[in-house]
Scaffold this motif. Structure first.
Motif, mmCIF file in Angstrom:
data_model
loop_
_atom_site.group_PDB
_atom_site.id
_atom_site.type_symbol
_atom_site.label_atom_id
_atom_site.label_comp_id
_atom_site.label_asym_id
_atom_site.label_seq_id
_atom_site.Cartn_x
_atom_site.Cartn_y
_atom_site.Cartn_z
ATOM 1 N N GLY A 108 -0.836 8.294 7.198
ATOM 2 C CA GLY A 108 -2.123 7.619 7.049
ATOM 3 C C GLY A 108 -2.259 6.931 5.713
ATOM 4 N N GLY A 109 -1.364 7.258 4.771
ATOM 5 C CA GLY A 109 -1.384 6.618 3.469
ATOM 6 C C GLY A 109 -1.033 5.147 3.510
ATOM 7 N N THR A 110 -0.615 4.644 4.667
ATOM 8 C CA THR A 110 -0.310 3.222 4.802
ATOM 9 C C THR A 110 -1.557 2.386 5.047
ATOM 10 N N TYR A 111 -2.702 3.045 5.166
ATOM 11 C CA TYR A 111 -3.952 2.309 5.389
ATOM 12 C C TYR A 111 -4.184 1.338 4.231
ATOM 13 N N PRO A 112 -4.421 0.076 4.527
ATOM 14 C CA PRO A 112 -4.646 -0.890 3.446
ATOM 15 C C PRO A 112 -6.048 -0.745 2.869
ATOM 16 N N GLY A 113 -6.136 -0.471 1.593
ATOM 17 C CA GLY A 113 -7.444 -0.301 0.977
ATOM 18 C C GLY A 113 -7.882 1.147 0.952
ATOM 19 N N TRP A 114 -9.174 1.352 0.739
ATOM 20 C CA TRP A 114 -9.755 2.687 0.577
ATOM 21 C C TRP A 114 -10.117 3.267 1.935
ATOM 22 N N ASP A 115 -9.578 4.445 2.233
ATOM 23 C CA ASP A 115 -9.879 5.131 3.495
ATOM 24 C C ASP A 115 -10.944 6.180 3.224
ATOM 25 N N SER A 116 -12.149 5.953 3.710
ATOM 26 C CA SER A 116 -13.273 6.845 3.426
ATOM 27 C C SER A 116 -13.133 8.210 4.085
ATOM 28 N N ASN A 117 -12.171 8.378 4.996
ATOM 29 C CA ASN A 117 -11.938 9.681 5.614
ATOM 30 C C ASN A 117 -11.217 10.641 4.675
ATOM 31 N N ASN A 118 -10.631 10.111 3.611
ATOM 32 C CA ASN A 118 -9.824 10.930 2.712
ATOM 33 C C ASN A 118 -10.599 11.324 1.463
ATOM 34 N N ALA A 119 -10.133 12.406 0.828
ATOM 35 C CA ALA A 119 -10.732 12.853 -0.425
ATOM 36 C C ALA A 119 -10.466 11.831 -1.531
ATOM 37 N N VAL A 120 -11.356 11.806 -2.509
ATOM 38 C CA VAL A 120 -11.254 10.843 -3.597
ATOM 39 C C VAL A 120 -9.950 11.036 -4.373
ATOM 40 N N VAL A 134 6.439 5.348 -1.851
ATOM 41 C CA VAL A 134 6.746 5.871 -0.519
ATOM 42 C C VAL A 134 5.862 5.216 0.536
ATOM 43 N N TYR A 135 4.559 5.159 0.283
ATOM 44 C CA TYR A 135 3.646 4.565 1.258
ATOM 45 C C TYR A 135 3.896 3.073 1.425
ATOM 46 N N ALA A 136 4.279 2.404 0.340
ATOM 47 C CA ALA A 136 4.577 0.982 0.447
ATOM 48 C C ALA A 136 5.768 0.745 1.377
ATOM 49 N N ASP A 137 6.787 1.611 1.275
ATOM 50 C CA ASP A 137 7.944 1.442 2.151
ATOM 51 C C ASP A 137 7.637 1.877 3.573
ATOM 52 N N MET A 138 6.822 2.895 3.733
ATOM 53 C CA MET A 138 6.376 3.258 5.078
ATOM 54 C C MET A 138 5.630 2.092 5.732
ATOM 55 N N LYS A 139 4.820 1.394 4.944
ATOM 56 C CA LYS A 139 4.101 0.228 5.476
ATOM 57 C C LYS A 139 5.088 -0.860 5.888
ATOM 58 N N ARG A 140 6.129 -1.062 5.105
ATOM 59 C CA ARG A 140 7.155 -2.029 5.504
ATOM 60 C C ARG A 140 7.817 -1.597 6.807
ATOM 61 N N MET A 141 8.075 -0.291 6.934
ATOM 62 C CA MET A 141 8.652 0.234 8.170
ATOM 63 C C MET A 141 7.731 -0.054 9.358
ATOM 64 N N GLU A 142 6.451 0.227 9.194
ATOM 65 C CA GLU A 142 5.507 -0.016 10.276
ATOM 66 C C GLU A 142 5.492 -1.488 10.676
ATOM 67 N N ASP A 143 5.492 -2.374 9.703
ATOM 68 C CA ASP A 143 5.470 -3.808 9.998
ATOM 69 C C ASP A 143 6.694 -4.227 10.794
ATOM 70 N N ILE A 144 7.847 -3.661 10.448
ATOM 71 C CA ILE A 144 9.080 -3.968 11.170
ATOM 72 C C ILE A 144 8.984 -3.494 12.616
ATOM 73 N N VAL A 145 8.475 -2.289 12.813
ATOM 74 C CA VAL A 145 8.344 -1.734 14.169
ATOM 75 C C VAL A 145 7.382 -2.560 15.014
ATOM 76 N N VAL A 146 6.251 -2.899 14.450
ATOM 77 C CA VAL A 146 5.214 -3.617 15.200
ATOM 78 C C VAL A 146 5.703 -4.981 15.673
#
Length: 211
Positions: A108-120, A134-146
């Motif tokens: 869920g750390g790949t969410y772009p911007g502030w995720d209000s569901n998470n703790a501050v 790590v999250y930046a590369d996970m986001k790249r992974m997601e983009d490739i899959v999509v």
């Protein structure tokens, strides 16, 4: 079903392997160090391969019906490219061997911007500082899959726990769930194997949390 699991020696990968075998599937575990996989079963094949080296594992996907990527990076220091490089090679091998079903664990750390569901503290310290690469590369992974035409599902657990699974978890399309910030690895593995059978979340990213 014949399932190829990458990252099978990890704490989540082992659980996916065991759960798949318990449900009657055949599993090919693709691992860098076969001796680290402490699972034995007559429906388990262990193949040595490095997800970042295409030629080391590509042929192991021949005859597979589905692929599960549970790969993870232990160190958060330096450049991170394991997720994006690994998934690129996996997708290439899947295409070569006509395998269409893919489940990839992200966060869920790949969410772009502030995720209000998470703790501050998570949003400010963990997401933006400690695990930023790590999250930046996970986001790249997601983009490739999509961008593929595969029957993919991206799975986004919250804080992973080694506690015994409750079997009481929730899967919601999106990045996080306000109901919980924890996902046991047992529950995550259960969801993944059930999703392979049901195909409920084809071509969707889904948050999975233990409740």
């Amino acid at each position: 079903m014949n399932i190829a699991v990458f990252g099978a020696t990890g704490r989540t990968g082992r659980r996916v392997v065991r759960r798949s075998l318990d449900d009657g599937h055949h599993v090919t575990a693709v691992v860098r160090t076969p001796s680290k996989l402490d699972v034995n079963h007559d429906r388990l094949t262990v193949e040595q391969g490095d997800v970042t080296n295409y030629d080391s594992f590509a042929d192991t996907l021949q005859g597979s019906d589905a692929v599960v990527s549970t790969i993870g990076k232990e160190s958060v220091l330096g450049r991170v490219s394991l997720y994006s490089d690994g998934i690129t090679n996996i997708i290439q091998a899947m295409t070569e061997h006509d395998v269409s079903r893919l489940i990839a664990i992200s966060s869920g750390g790949t969410y772009p911007g502030w995720d209000s569901n998470n703790a501050v503290f998570y949003e400010l310290l963990i997401k933006r500082v400690l695990l930023r690469r790590v999250y930046a590369d996970m986001k790249r992974m997601e983009d490739i899959v999509v961008e593929t035409d595969l029957d993919w599902t991206i799975v986004r657990p919250s804080g992973l726990s080694d506690d015994t699974g409750s079997g009481n978890y929730r899967a919601t399309v999106g990045y996080s769930d306000p109901e919980s910030s924890t996902t046991t690895r047992d529950d995550l593995a259960e969801f993944i194997v059930e999703e392979l059978d049901s195909g409920q979340f084809l071509q969707q990213g889904v948050a999975v949390v233990t409740v």
